[in-house]
Design a protein around this motif. Structure first.
Motif, PDB file in Angstrom:
ATOM      1  N   ASP A  29      28.333 -20.810 -30.465  1.00  0.00           N
ATOM      2  CA  ASP A  29      28.819 -20.355 -31.886  1.00  0.00           C
ATOM      3  C   ASP A  29      28.687 -18.851 -31.893  1.00  0.00           C
ATOM      4  N   GLU A  30      28.395 -18.125 -30.644  1.00  0.00           N
ATOM      5  CA  GLU A  30      28.567 -16.564 -30.959  1.00  0.00           C
ATOM      6  C   GLU A  30      29.608 -16.271 -29.949  1.00  0.00           C
ATOM      7  N   SER A  31      30.535 -17.141 -29.425  1.00  0.00           N
ATOM      8  CA  SER A  31      31.651 -16.447 -28.344  1.00  0.00           C
ATOM      9  C   SER A  31      32.641 -15.514 -29.129  1.00  0.00           C
ATOM     10  N   ASP A  32      32.727 -15.443 -30.398  1.00  0.00           N
ATOM     11  CA  ASP A  32      33.482 -14.237 -31.091  1.00  0.00           C
ATOM     12  C   ASP A  32      32.825 -12.900 -30.969  1.00  0.00           C
ATOM     13  N   ALA A  33      31.633 -12.984 -30.716  1.00  0.00           N
ATOM     14  CA  ALA A  33      30.703 -11.663 -30.700  1.00  0.00           C
ATOM     15  C   ALA A  33      30.743 -11.115 -29.259  1.00  0.00           C
ATOM     16  N   LEU A  34      31.137 -11.995 -28.243  1.00  0.00           N
ATOM     17  CA  LEU A  34      30.892 -11.532 -26.993  1.00  0.00           C
ATOM     18  C   LEU A  34      32.139 -10.661 -26.534  1.00  0.00           C
ATOM     19  N   VAL A  35      31.750  -9.781 -25.723  1.00  0.00           N
ATOM     20  CA  VAL A  35      33.024  -8.754 -25.286  1.00  0.00           C
ATOM     21  C   VAL A  35      32.353  -8.286 -23.771  1.00  0.00           C
ATOM     22  N   ILE A  36      33.741  -8.154 -23.218  1.00  0.00           N
ATOM     23  CA  ILE A  36      33.299  -7.504 -21.631  1.00  0.00           C
ATOM     24  C   ILE A  36      33.674  -5.993 -21.657  1.00  0.00           C
ATOM     25  N   SER A  37      32.544  -5.156 -21.508  1.00  0.00           N
ATOM     26  CA  SER A  37      32.570  -3.758 -21.337  1.00  0.00           C
ATOM     27  C   SER A  37      33.201  -3.359 -19.964  1.00  0.00           C
ATOM     28  N   LEU A  38      33.678  -2.159 -19.985  1.00  0.00           N
ATOM     29  CA  LEU A  38      34.132  -1.774 -18.739  1.00  0.00           C
ATOM     30  C   LEU A  38      33.216  -1.799 -17.498  1.00  0.00           C
ATOM     31  N   GLN A  39      31.886  -1.594 -17.842  1.00  0.00           N
ATOM     32  CA  GLN A  39      31.109  -1.694 -16.804  1.00  0.00           C
ATOM     33  C   GLN A  39      30.689  -3.288 -16.152  1.00  0.00           C
ATOM     34  N   ASP A  40      30.854  -4.240 -17.116  1.00  0.00           N
ATOM     35  CA  ASP A  40      30.680  -5.598 -16.820  1.00  0.00           C
ATOM     36  C   ASP A  40      32.073  -6.165 -15.959  1.00  0.00           C
ATOM     37  N   TYR A  41      33.156  -5.526 -16.563  1.00  0.00           N
ATOM     38  CA  TYR A  41      34.552  -5.758 -15.905  1.00  0.00           C
ATOM     39  C   TYR A  41      34.577  -5.270 -14.718  1.00  0.00           C
ATOM     40  N   THR A  42      34.218  -4.216 -14.399  1.00  0.00           N
ATOM     41  CA  THR A  42      34.142  -3.400 -13.124  1.00  0.00           C
ATOM     42  C   THR A  42      33.225  -4.193 -11.985  1.00  0.00           C
ATOM     43  N   ASP A  43      32.005  -4.601 -12.500  1.00  0.00           N
ATOM     44  CA  ASP A  43      31.140  -5.151 -11.762  1.00  0.00           C
ATOM     45  C   ASP A  43      31.741  -6.579 -11.404  1.00  0.00           C
ATOM     46  N   ALA A  44      32.404  -7.497 -12.234  1.00  0.00           N
ATOM     47  CA  ALA A  44      32.961  -8.745 -11.952  1.00  0.00           C
ATOM     48  C   ALA A  44      34.022  -8.476 -11.002  1.00  0.00           C
ATOM     49  N   VAL A  45      35.077  -7.564 -11.286  1.00  0.00           N
ATOM     50  CA  VAL A  45      36.073  -7.321 -10.283  1.00  0.00           C
ATOM     51  C   VAL A  45      35.529  -6.803  -8.662  1.00  0.00           C
ATOM     52  N   CYS A  46      34.617  -6.155  -8.841  1.00  0.00           N
ATOM     53  CA  CYS A  46      34.128  -5.774  -7.598  1.00  0.00           C
ATOM     54  C   CYS A  46      33.451  -6.802  -6.706  1.00  0.00           C
ATOM     55  N   THR A  47      32.696  -7.978  -7.629  1.00  0.00           N
ATOM     56  CA  THR A  47      32.041  -8.807  -6.878  1.00  0.00           C
ATOM     57  C   THR A  47      32.714 -10.260  -6.787  1.00  0.00           C
ATOM     58  N   ASN A  48      34.073 -10.525  -7.403  1.00  0.00           N
ATOM     59  CA  ASN A  48      34.540 -11.653  -7.427  1.00  0.00           C
ATOM     60  C   ASN A  48      36.031 -11.286  -6.761  1.00  0.00           C
ATOM     61  N   THR A  49      36.063 -11.537  -5.229  1.00  0.00           N
ATOM     62  CA  THR A  49      37.523 -11.246  -4.593  1.00  0.00           C
ATOM     63  C   THR A  49      38.435 -11.985  -5.197  1.00  0.00           C
ATOM     64  N   GLU A  50      38.414 -13.146  -5.545  1.00  0.00           N
ATOM     65  CA  GLU A  50      39.510 -13.862  -6.072  1.00  0.00           C
ATOM     66  C   GLU A  50      40.085 -13.245  -7.466  1.00  0.00           C
ATOM     67  N   LEU A  51      39.108 -12.669  -8.418  1.00  0.00           N
ATOM     68  CA  LEU A  51      39.664 -12.021  -9.628  1.00  0.00           C
ATOM     69  C   LEU A  51      40.385 -10.672  -9.074  1.00  0.00           C
ATOM     70  N   SER A  52      39.742 -10.054  -8.489  1.00  0.00           N
ATOM     71  CA  SER A  52      40.311  -8.919  -7.858  1.00  0.00           C
ATOM     72  C   SER A  52      41.759  -9.015  -7.251  1.00  0.00           C
ATOM     73  N   GLU A  53      42.019 -10.189  -6.546  1.00  0.00           N
ATOM     74  CA  GLU A  53      43.254 -10.350  -6.102  1.00  0.00           C
ATOM     75  C   GLU A  53      44.140 -10.785  -7.053  1.00  0.00           C
ATOM     76  N   LEU A  54      43.388 -11.738  -8.038  1.00  0.00           N
ATOM     77  CA  LEU A  54      44.654 -12.131  -9.236  1.00  0.00           C
ATOM     78  C   LEU A  54      44.952 -10.830  -9.933  1.00  0.00           C
ATOM     79  N   LEU A  55      44.111  -9.861 -10.089  1.00  0.00           N
ATOM     80  CA  LEU A  55      44.714  -8.558 -10.716  1.00  0.00           C
ATOM     81  C   LEU A  55      45.377  -7.593  -9.993  1.00  0.00           C
ATOM     82  N   GLY A  56      45.563  -7.958  -8.538  1.00  0.00           N
ATOM     83  CA  GLY A  56      46.401  -7.047  -7.686  1.00  0.00           C
ATOM     84  C   GLY A  56      45.772  -5.787  -7.229  1.00  0.00           C
ATOM     85  N   LEU A  57      44.233  -5.900  -7.438  1.00  0.00           N
ATOM     86  CA  LEU A  57      43.390  -4.793  -7.054  1.00  0.00           C
ATOM     87  C   LEU A  57      42.893  -4.761  -5.631  1.00  0.00           C
TER      88      LEU A  57
END
Length: 191
Positions: free
Chosen positions: A163-191
């Motif tokens: 029920d709280e999905s609308d209140a969720l956000v990804i901060s720059l730090q969380d996004y950075t952590d996810a991209v740095c630890t998930n190789t496939e996400l990094s590749e999808l984004l072209g980074l």
């Protein structure tokens, strides 16, 4: 000065790839133009263009991650909402498809080490589609799952309540952590 149309032409074939379901718009092109035009002039100066192309082509990983975060953060709120994340990931998939990359490699984006049960469920969903390319319905489920793994409430707490999905956000730090630890996400984004 460079108009949006001239910007599109400068991107070559990348500017021609449809990355939204609406044929009148190209999500990534629109978002890139918006990020390049940081002061909302409606056009790009040579400085805007050179500076941002420099980040895309020669920037550090941190600069590229911040740039991609800005593309996803349509509302410029400092946090990526689910709707923003979903549009961004869908557009990245569309771009990959547009340049001839298949879905199979990108599917790995949604399964992390130690999540064998989750992988089994995702594989069953895929098998239900008889091995056809990843459907938007399956992709949406997977994007939502990934979003929930990365996102926190605006107050900074992780939250698993549906029920709280609308209140969720990804901060720059969380996004950075996810991209740095998930190789496939990094590749999808072209980074």
């Amino acid at each position: 000065m460079m108009s949006k149309q001239e910007f599109e032409q400068s991107l070559g074939t990348l500017g021609l790839i449809e990355t939204s379901d609406n044929n009148d718009e190209c999500y990534l092109l629109d978002r890139m133009f918006s990020v390049f035009d940081s002061d909302d002039k409606g056009f790009l100066t040579l400085e805007d263009f050179v500076f941002n192309m420099g980040i895309m082509l020669c920037g550090t990983v941190v600069e590229k991650i911040k740039f991609s975060f800005q593309i996803a953060n349509i509302g410029k709120t400092g946090g990526i909402t689910f709707d923003e994340f979903e549009m961004f990931i869908f557009a990245c998939f569309q771009m990959r498809r547009g340049v001839g990359e298949g879905d199979r490699r990108s599917v790995e984006l949604f399964v992390e080490e130690g999540e064998e049960e989750e992988e089994k469920k995702l594989q069953e969903q895929e098998d239900d589609c008889n091995g056809s390319p990843l459907t938007n319905e399956i992709l949406k489920v997977r994007v939502e799952s990934l979003f929930r793994k990365i996102a926190k409430t605006r107050g900074g707490n992780r939250h698993d309540n549906d029920d709280e999905s609308d209140a969720l956000v990804i901060s720059l730090q969380d996004y950075t952590d996810a991209v740095c630890t998930n190789t496939e996400l990094s590749e999808l984004l072209g980074l």
